[in-house]
Enzyme design. Structure first.
Site, PDB file in Angstrom:
ATOM      1  N   LEU A  18      -2.981  14.066  -3.865  1.00 53.16           N
ATOM      2  CA  LEU A  18      -1.645  13.787  -4.405  1.00 53.16           C
ATOM      3  C   LEU A  18      -1.703  13.748  -5.926  1.00 53.16           C
ATOM      4  O   LEU A  18      -2.660  13.204  -6.495  1.00 53.16           O
ATOM      5  CB  LEU A  18      -1.149  12.427  -3.902  1.00 53.16           C
ATOM      6  CG  LEU A  18      -0.969  12.282  -2.395  1.00 53.16           C
ATOM      7  CD1 LEU A  18      -0.682  10.818  -2.041  1.00 53.16           C
ATOM      8  CD2 LEU A  18       0.159  13.189  -1.917  1.00 53.16           C
ATOM      9  N   ASP A  60      -7.608  12.188  -0.926  1.00 51.89           N
ATOM     10  CA  ASP A  60      -7.593  11.126  -1.942  1.00 51.89           C
ATOM     11  C   ASP A  60      -8.565   9.985  -1.628  1.00 51.89           C
ATOM     12  O   ASP A  60      -8.506   8.935  -2.267  1.00 51.89           O
ATOM     13  CB  ASP A  60      -6.172  10.555  -2.065  1.00 51.89           C
ATOM     14  CG  ASP A  60      -5.241  11.517  -2.794  1.00 51.89           C
ATOM     15  OD1 ASP A  60      -5.512  11.806  -3.980  1.00 51.89           O
ATOM     16  OD2 ASP A  60      -4.261  11.991  -2.189  1.00 51.89           O
ATOM     17  N   GLU A  65     -10.337   2.098  -4.007  1.00 48.87           N
ATOM     18  CA  GLU A  65      -9.715   0.833  -4.401  1.00 48.87           C
ATOM     19  C   GLU A  65      -8.427   0.559  -3.637  1.00 48.87           C
ATOM     20  O   GLU A  65      -8.083  -0.602  -3.376  1.00 48.87           O
ATOM     21  CB  GLU A  65      -9.383   0.861  -5.896  1.00 48.87           C
ATOM     22  CG  GLU A  65      -8.556  -0.334  -6.317  1.00 48.87           C
ATOM     23  CD  GLU A  65      -8.238  -0.348  -7.786  1.00 48.87           C
ATOM     24  OE1 GLU A  65      -8.782  -1.206  -8.482  1.00 48.87           O
ATOM     25  OE2 GLU A  65      -7.451   0.496  -8.239  1.00 48.87           O
ATOM     26  N   ASP A  66      -7.719   1.616  -3.269  1.00 50.42           N
ATOM     27  CA  ASP A  66      -6.387   1.427  -2.694  1.00 50.42           C
ATOM     28  C   ASP A  66      -6.389   0.931  -1.258  1.00 50.42           C
ATOM     29  O   ASP A  66      -5.383   0.421  -0.785  1.00 50.42           O
ATOM     30  CB  ASP A  66      -5.597   2.747  -2.788  1.00 50.42           C
ATOM     31  CG  ASP A  66      -5.316   3.096  -4.230  1.00 50.42           C
ATOM     32  OD1 ASP A  66      -4.989   2.177  -5.001  1.00 50.42           O
ATOM     33  OD2 ASP A  66      -5.443   4.278  -4.592  1.00 50.42           O
ATOM     34  N   ARG A  85      -2.505   9.104   3.126  1.00 45.00           N
ATOM     35  CA  ARG A  85      -3.661   8.242   2.863  1.00 45.00           C
ATOM     36  C   ARG A  85      -3.848   7.162   3.921  1.00 45.00           C
ATOM     37  O   ARG A  85      -4.836   6.422   3.891  1.00 45.00           O
ATOM     38  CB  ARG A  85      -3.510   7.595   1.475  1.00 45.00           C
ATOM     39  CG  ARG A  85      -3.394   8.617   0.345  1.00 45.00           C
ATOM     40  CD  ARG A  85      -3.719   8.020  -0.991  1.00 45.00           C
ATOM     41  NE  ARG A  85      -5.057   7.459  -0.984  1.00 45.00           N
ATOM     42  CZ  ARG A  85      -5.564   6.723  -1.960  1.00 45.00           C
ATOM     43  NH1 ARG A  85      -4.837   6.481  -3.031  1.00 45.00           N
ATOM     44  NH2 ARG A  85      -6.784   6.232  -1.880  1.00 45.00           N
ATOM     45  N   ARG A 131       4.457   2.658  -3.472  1.00 40.16           N
ATOM     46  CA  ARG A 131       3.394   2.586  -2.466  1.00 40.16           C
ATOM     47  C   ARG A 131       3.275   1.196  -1.811  1.00 40.16           C
ATOM     48  O   ARG A 131       2.757   1.079  -0.711  1.00 40.16           O
ATOM     49  CB  ARG A 131       2.045   2.933  -3.105  1.00 40.16           C
ATOM     50  CG  ARG A 131       2.006   4.285  -3.814  1.00 40.16           C
ATOM     51  CD  ARG A 131       2.087   5.435  -2.830  1.00 40.16           C
ATOM     52  NE  ARG A 131       1.953   6.711  -3.518  1.00 40.16           N
ATOM     53  CZ  ARG A 131       0.796   7.295  -3.796  1.00 40.16           C
ATOM     54  NH1 ARG A 131      -0.335   6.710  -3.457  1.00 40.16           N
ATOM     55  NH2 ARG A 131       0.772   8.470  -4.402  1.00 40.16           N
ATOM     56  N   HIS A 161       0.728   2.732 -10.021  1.00 40.08           N
ATOM     57  CA  HIS A 161       0.205   1.461  -9.518  1.00 40.08           C
ATOM     58  C   HIS A 161       0.208   0.429 -10.649  1.00 40.08           C
ATOM     59  O   HIS A 161       0.171   0.792 -11.830  1.00 40.08           O
ATOM     60  CB  HIS A 161      -1.243   1.635  -9.038  1.00 40.08           C
ATOM     61  CG  HIS A 161      -1.384   2.374  -7.745  1.00 40.08           C
ATOM     62  ND1 HIS A 161      -2.160   3.492  -7.593  1.00 40.08           N
ATOM     63  CD2 HIS A 161      -0.856   2.132  -6.513  1.00 40.08           C
ATOM     64  CE1 HIS A 161      -2.108   3.916  -6.332  1.00 40.08           C
ATOM     65  NE2 HIS A 161      -1.316   3.116  -5.663  1.00 40.08           N
ATOM     66  N   CYS A 248      -9.698   2.861  -9.660  1.00 42.34           N
ATOM     67  CA  CYS A 248      -9.442   3.403  -8.311  1.00 42.34           C
ATOM     68  C   CYS A 248     -10.703   3.865  -7.614  1.00 42.34           C
ATOM     69  O   CYS A 248     -10.740   3.968  -6.388  1.00 42.34           O
ATOM     70  CB  CYS A 248      -8.509   4.606  -8.381  1.00 42.34           C
ATOM     71  SG  CYS A 248      -7.324   4.576  -9.679  1.00 42.34           S
TER      72      CYS A 248
END
Ligand code: CIR
Length: 253
Positions: A18, A60, A65-66, A85, A131, A161, A248
């Site tokens: 993305l 991704d 981290e996400d 994701r 998100r 973010h 990230c």
């Protein structure tokens, strides 16, 4: 202080990740070299780094981290807002359960990407973004409360973010850029302002008294040095092409 980090190697499918950056398609081979350098820098800060293999099903997935929030008292597996994701959590859960006995999960309809969460001691700022939704933020706060920690929400206007524009460098020092400069929630910090033309540098990480900073942002670099930190510069140009930055690329705990 942190002692561990988890990273995931980039896969060839990263070229389909993305992005809104308009910086072109990332070069996989360069990304691999940059990632190796990043891992070495984490190790040089004293961390033991677990390197997960690339997962080609998720372009991704190098942005680990996400998909989890790792706190001193519990781990929270998130539920990414980006549909492409969402499946990444399956691949990280098992790894995290090796380190944490207290593991919680965000449930639908909540969505959370932990790039939207900034830890300041036992308080966590949670960005409401495209998100991360309010339901996800409220679930996160309930879990944090259960383990004696706290959270509060910050509405995002422009950035992807929360930590795209903020980095907590410990000792009450907060690196701030753009829309967050005028946010009263951050008034109590020693603000280190990142100029708009260096906005990408706001995504940097404090690791055991060193600050890892993307290469090529001299004004921000000098300000961080003046605040008393030693700075390690890292070239992450290929991850920038996917709107990703230094924070990230790892889970630090
Ligand atoms: C995404 O759009 O999800 C990835 N291309 C970039 C994620 C960056 N993660 C972060 O800022 N925490």
């Amino acid at each position: 202080m942190f002692s561990n980090a988890i990273v995931r190697k980039p896969g060839r499918s990263m070229v389909k990740g993305l992005s809104n950056a308009e910086l072109g398609v990332p070069d996989y081979n360069k990304a691999v070299v940059q990632h190796e350098f990043y891992v070495r820098a984490l190790k040089n800060c004293g961390l033991t780094v677990e390197e997960l293999e690339a997962d080609e099903n998720f372009p991704d997935s190098t942005f680990v981290e996400d998909v989890a929030l790792l706190t001193p008292h519990c781990a929270i597996i998130t539920r990414p807002g980006a549909l492409s994701r969402r499946g990444e959590i399956i691949g990280i859960k098992e790894t995290i359960q090796k380190y944490y006995t207290n593991t919680e999960e965000i449930q639908p309809p909540g969505t959370v990407e932990a790039g939207d969460i900034m830890m300041v001691g036992s308080h966590f700022y949670i960005g409401l973004s495209n998100r991360t939704n309010l339901n996800g933020a409220e679930q996160t706060i309930r879990i944090l409360n259960k383990y004696g920690m706290s959270g509060s929400v910050i509405k995002l206007e422009k950035v992807l973010h929360l930590k795209t524009g903020l980095a907590y460098l410990e000792n009450n020092n907060l690196l701030v850029c753009g829309e967050f400069l005028s946010n009263p929630a951050f008034e109590k910090f020693n603000i280190i302002e990142v100029p708009e033309e260096e906005s990408y540098a706001a995504n940097c990480i404090w690791v055991n008294n060193k600050v890892l900073l993307p290469e090529g942002f001299p004004i921000t670099k000098q300000k961080i040095i003046d605040a008393g930190y030693s700075v390690v510069e890292i070239n992450v140009s290929e991850f920038r092409k996917l709107d990703g930055g230094l924070s990230c690329l790892s889970l630090r705990f």
